[in-house]
Design a protein around this motif. Structure first.
Motif, PDB file in Angstrom:
ATOM      1  N   ILE A 194      15.266  26.037 -18.267  1.00  0.00           N
ATOM      2  CA  ILE A 194      15.458  25.208 -19.459  1.00  0.00           C
ATOM      3  C   ILE A 194      16.428  25.936 -20.378  1.00  0.00           C
ATOM      4  CG2 ILE A 194      14.357  24.075 -21.431  1.00  0.00           C
ATOM      5  CD1 ILE A 194      11.728  24.146 -19.908  1.00  0.00           C
ATOM      6  N   SER A 195      17.469  25.251 -20.779  1.00  0.00           N
ATOM      7  CA  SER A 195      18.450  25.863 -21.684  1.00  0.00           C
ATOM      8  C   SER A 195      17.855  26.013 -23.079  1.00  0.00           C
ATOM      9  CB  SER A 195      19.702  24.987 -21.750  1.00  0.00           C
ATOM     10  OG  SER A 195      19.437  23.812 -22.504  1.00  0.00           O
ATOM     11  N   PRO A 196      18.480  26.803 -23.940  1.00  0.00           N
ATOM     12  CA  PRO A 196      18.081  26.809 -25.352  1.00  0.00           C
ATOM     13  C   PRO A 196      18.323  25.434 -25.972  1.00  0.00           C
ATOM     14  CG  PRO A 196      19.489  28.686 -24.834  1.00  0.00           C
ATOM     15  CD  PRO A 196      19.550  27.761 -23.658  1.00  0.00           C
ATOM     16  N   PHE A 197      17.770  25.216 -27.164  1.00  0.00           N
ATOM     17  CA  PHE A 197      18.060  23.985 -27.893  1.00  0.00           C
ATOM     18  C   PHE A 197      19.563  23.879 -28.126  1.00  0.00           C
ATOM     19  CE2 PHE A 197      13.589  24.466 -29.347  1.00  0.00           C
ATOM     20  CZ  PHE A 197      13.124  23.202 -29.004  1.00  0.00           C
ATOM     21  N   ARG A 198      20.109  22.697 -27.841  1.00  0.00           N
ATOM     22  CA  ARG A 198      21.535  22.475 -28.063  1.00  0.00           C
ATOM     23  C   ARG A 198      21.728  21.317 -29.033  1.00  0.00           C
ATOM     24  NH1 ARG A 198      23.741  25.858 -24.453  1.00  0.00           N
ATOM     25  NH2 ARG A 198      22.891  26.003 -22.331  1.00  0.00           N
ATOM     26  N   THR A 199      22.761  21.423 -29.853  1.00  0.00           N
ATOM     27  CA  THR A 199      23.094  20.371 -30.802  1.00  0.00           C
ATOM     28  C   THR A 199      23.868  19.265 -30.084  1.00  0.00           C
ATOM     29  OG1 THR A 199      25.113  21.543 -31.420  1.00  0.00           O
ATOM     30  CG2 THR A 199      23.142  21.994 -32.721  1.00  0.00           C
ATOM     31  N   ALA A 200      24.182  18.188 -30.809  1.00  0.00           N
ATOM     32  CA  ALA A 200      24.848  17.038 -30.193  1.00  0.00           C
ATOM     33  C   ALA A 200      26.201  17.403 -29.606  1.00  0.00           C
ATOM     34  CB  ALA A 200      25.003  15.928 -31.227  1.00  0.00           C
ATOM     35  N   ASP A 201      26.884  18.397 -30.178  1.00  0.00           N
ATOM     36  CA  ASP A 201      28.196  18.801 -29.650  1.00  0.00           C
ATOM     37  C   ASP A 201      28.097  19.853 -28.552  1.00  0.00           C
ATOM     38  OD1 ASP A 201      27.391  20.956 -31.122  1.00  0.00           O
ATOM     39  OD2 ASP A 201      29.100  20.963 -32.505  1.00  0.00           O
ATOM     40  N   ARG A 257      26.554  22.845 -28.606  1.00  0.00           N
ATOM     41  CA  ARG A 257      26.407  24.241 -29.025  1.00  0.00           C
ATOM     42  C   ARG A 257      24.920  24.628 -29.099  1.00  0.00           C
ATOM     43  NH1 ARG A 257      30.793  24.840 -34.013  1.00  0.00           N
ATOM     44  NH2 ARG A 257      32.657  24.253 -32.795  1.00  0.00           N
ATOM     45  N   THR A 258      24.650  25.894 -28.866  1.00  0.00           N
ATOM     46  CA  THR A 258      23.275  26.391 -28.972  1.00  0.00           C
ATOM     47  C   THR A 258      22.855  26.427 -30.432  1.00  0.00           C
ATOM     48  OG1 THR A 258      23.534  27.735 -26.984  1.00  0.00           O
ATOM     49  CG2 THR A 258      21.748  28.335 -28.486  1.00  0.00           C
ATOM     50  N   LEU A 259      21.650  25.943 -30.671  1.00  0.00           N
ATOM     51  CA  LEU A 259      21.120  25.940 -32.045  1.00  0.00           C
ATOM     52  C   LEU A 259      21.033  27.370 -32.562  1.00  0.00           C
ATOM     53  CD1 LEU A 259      19.760  24.220 -34.331  1.00  0.00           C
ATOM     54  CD2 LEU A 259      17.576  24.764 -33.213  1.00  0.00           C
ATOM     55  N   SER A 260      21.465  27.575 -33.782  1.00  0.00           N
ATOM     56  CA  SER A 260      21.451  28.930 -34.350  1.00  0.00           C
ATOM     57  C   SER A 260      20.022  29.406 -34.557  1.00  0.00           C
ATOM     58  CB  SER A 260      22.200  28.951 -35.679  1.00  0.00           C
ATOM     59  OG  SER A 260      21.487  28.224 -36.662  1.00  0.00           O
ATOM     60  N   GLY A 261      19.855  30.713 -34.440  1.00  0.00           N
ATOM     61  CA  GLY A 261      18.538  31.290 -34.640  1.00  0.00           C
ATOM     62  C   GLY A 261      18.010  31.068 -36.038  1.00  0.00           C
ATOM     63  N   ALA A 262      18.896  31.044 -37.023  1.00  0.00           N
ATOM     64  CA  ALA A 262      18.463  30.857 -38.414  1.00  0.00           C
ATOM     65  C   ALA A 262      17.853  29.469 -38.612  1.00  0.00           C
ATOM     66  CB  ALA A 262      19.649  31.063 -39.352  1.00  0.00           C
ATOM     67  N   LYS A 263      18.514  28.426 -38.096  1.00  0.00           N
ATOM     68  CA  LYS A 263      17.989  27.069 -38.249  1.00  0.00           C
ATOM     69  C   LYS A 263      16.691  26.893 -37.470  1.00  0.00           C
ATOM     70  CE  LYS A 263      22.334  24.674 -39.219  1.00  0.00           C
ATOM     71  NZ  LYS A 263      23.265  23.587 -38.796  1.00  0.00           N
ATOM     72  N   PHE A 264      16.630  27.510 -36.280  1.00  0.00           N
ATOM     73  CA  PHE A 264      15.397  27.413 -35.488  1.00  0.00           C
ATOM     74  C   PHE A 264      14.244  28.094 -36.215  1.00  0.00           C
ATOM     75  CE2 PHE A 264      12.611  29.331 -32.216  1.00  0.00           C
ATOM     76  CZ  PHE A 264      12.123  28.171 -31.654  1.00  0.00           C
TER      77      PHE A 264
END
Length: 342
Positions: free
Chosen positions: A255-262, A264-271
């Motif tokens: 399973i990949s990390p969370f990715r945004t609509a474009d 990109r991997t979701l930043s650790g800060a937002k997660f």
């Protein structure tokens, strides 16, 4: 030669037969008990459909620990076979010096080793295969209800894979004894080596035996709440334990990390913000407000998985891989005993 091998092996055979009888009696009892509980679970679901999830949870909780313990115990049988049957086979002869008498008879050392390897490997395969068949039968209603046959411990204790484990463990122990030439060190090396192999193969080789299917899952509130857990010790924006919609019982291998609509991997800060201090909405579910916070960012994950229809293909490929390794070790052992041992 076969008669001599049997006479030397009869004590181990008797112990194995007694152990198999005890294990068989318990597994027959357990299998009947699981089937009664499974019938009660299905009857409860049929009469009150809303009670199916708690009924399944109760059914799973009643037997999961027992079956995991039995599965772990079954995977120790090949270790015992390799350690106590394989390692002393040649090491004891070399350590005590009796190989000088044994290998100066009319039977060549290659034939002596080949007969012993074949006879004892078949005995180990029969013992392990019988226990695996009994456990597979006993656990079948549980496996069908929980659809978790691909998990590491369960997979290695069902079907035909344990037969390959037993043959390889015995062959490995024999070759280690041939190289080490001391019984106790050979037993220790065999046990450690095979346990390491049983950790490495499921995690590094098994996922690549067949190319996986791939899909993308939108991380809705419902999908996030269906995960087992989120996050990692390194702080990554990751999720674990997702199910693939439309493919129940599938083995999710990556399973990949969370990715945004474009993409990109979701930043650790937002997660971390959603994980540790989400906006209060009063949402229910496993992850509550965290799931709502993450879902608002229109996230997705890329998933690699194996459909449950490939279960027996994986069983066959893994068994073949272990038997192939055992064959390579056998060829090496026959060459070594002829050219390098005096």
């Amino acid at each position: 030669m076969i008669w001599l091998t049997w006479r030397q092996f009869r004590v181990q055979a008797l112990v194995a037969a007694v152990a198999l009888a005890v294990i068989a009696a318990y597994l027959v009892y357990l299998g009947a008990d699981i089937r009664d509980a499974h019938d009660a679970y299905r009857a409860r679901c049929a009469s009150r459909p809303d009670d199916c999830p708690p009924a399944l949870a109760q059914f799973r909780g009643d037997y999961e620990s027992t079956l995991l313990f039995l599965a772990a115990g079954l995977q120790l049988i090949p270790v015992v076979i390799g350690t106590f049957w394989g390692a002393p086979l040649i090491a004891r002869e070399l350590e005590t010096g009796t190989h000088r008498l044994v290998w100066n008879q009319s039977v060549t050392r290659r034939r002596w080793l080949a007969v012993k390897l074949a006879f004892l490997a078949l005995a180990g395969a029969a013992l392990t295969g019988a226990v695996a068949a009994l456990l597979t039968w006993a656990a079948r209603p549980f496996d069908e209800a929980t659809e978790d046959r691909f998990s590491t411990i369960v997979f290695g204790a069902r079907g035909i894979a344990p037969i390959g484990y037993a043959v390889l463990a015995f062959t490995l122990g024999t070759v280690v004894g041939l190289l080490v030439r001391r019984t106790l060190p050979a037993m220790a090396v065999t046990g450690v080596a095979f346990i390491v192999l049983q950790f490495v193969f499921p995690n590094m080789v098994r996922p690549h035996l067949l190319p996986p299917e791939k899909t993308t899952l939108r991380m809705t509130v419902q999908a996030i709440n269906g995960a087992q857990n989120m996050g990692s010790i390194t702080g990554g924006a990751v999720v674990h334990g997702l199910a693939v919609p439309g493919s129940p019982g599938a083995w999710v291998s990556d399973i990949s990390p969370f990715r945004t609509a474009d993409g990109r991997t979701l930043s650790g800060a937002k997660f971390d913000e959603c994980l540790n201090s989400p906006r209060r909405t009063g949402a229910g579910g496993k992850f509550g407000d965290t799931a709502v916070c993450l879902a608002r960012m229109n996230l997705h994950v890329d998933v690699a998985y194996q459909p449950k229809s490939r279960y027996w293909a994986f069983q066959g490929l893994e068994t073949a891989a272990y038997l192939l390794l055992a064959g390579v070790l056998t060829v090496f052992g026959l060459w070594r005993v002829r050219h390098r041992v005096s």
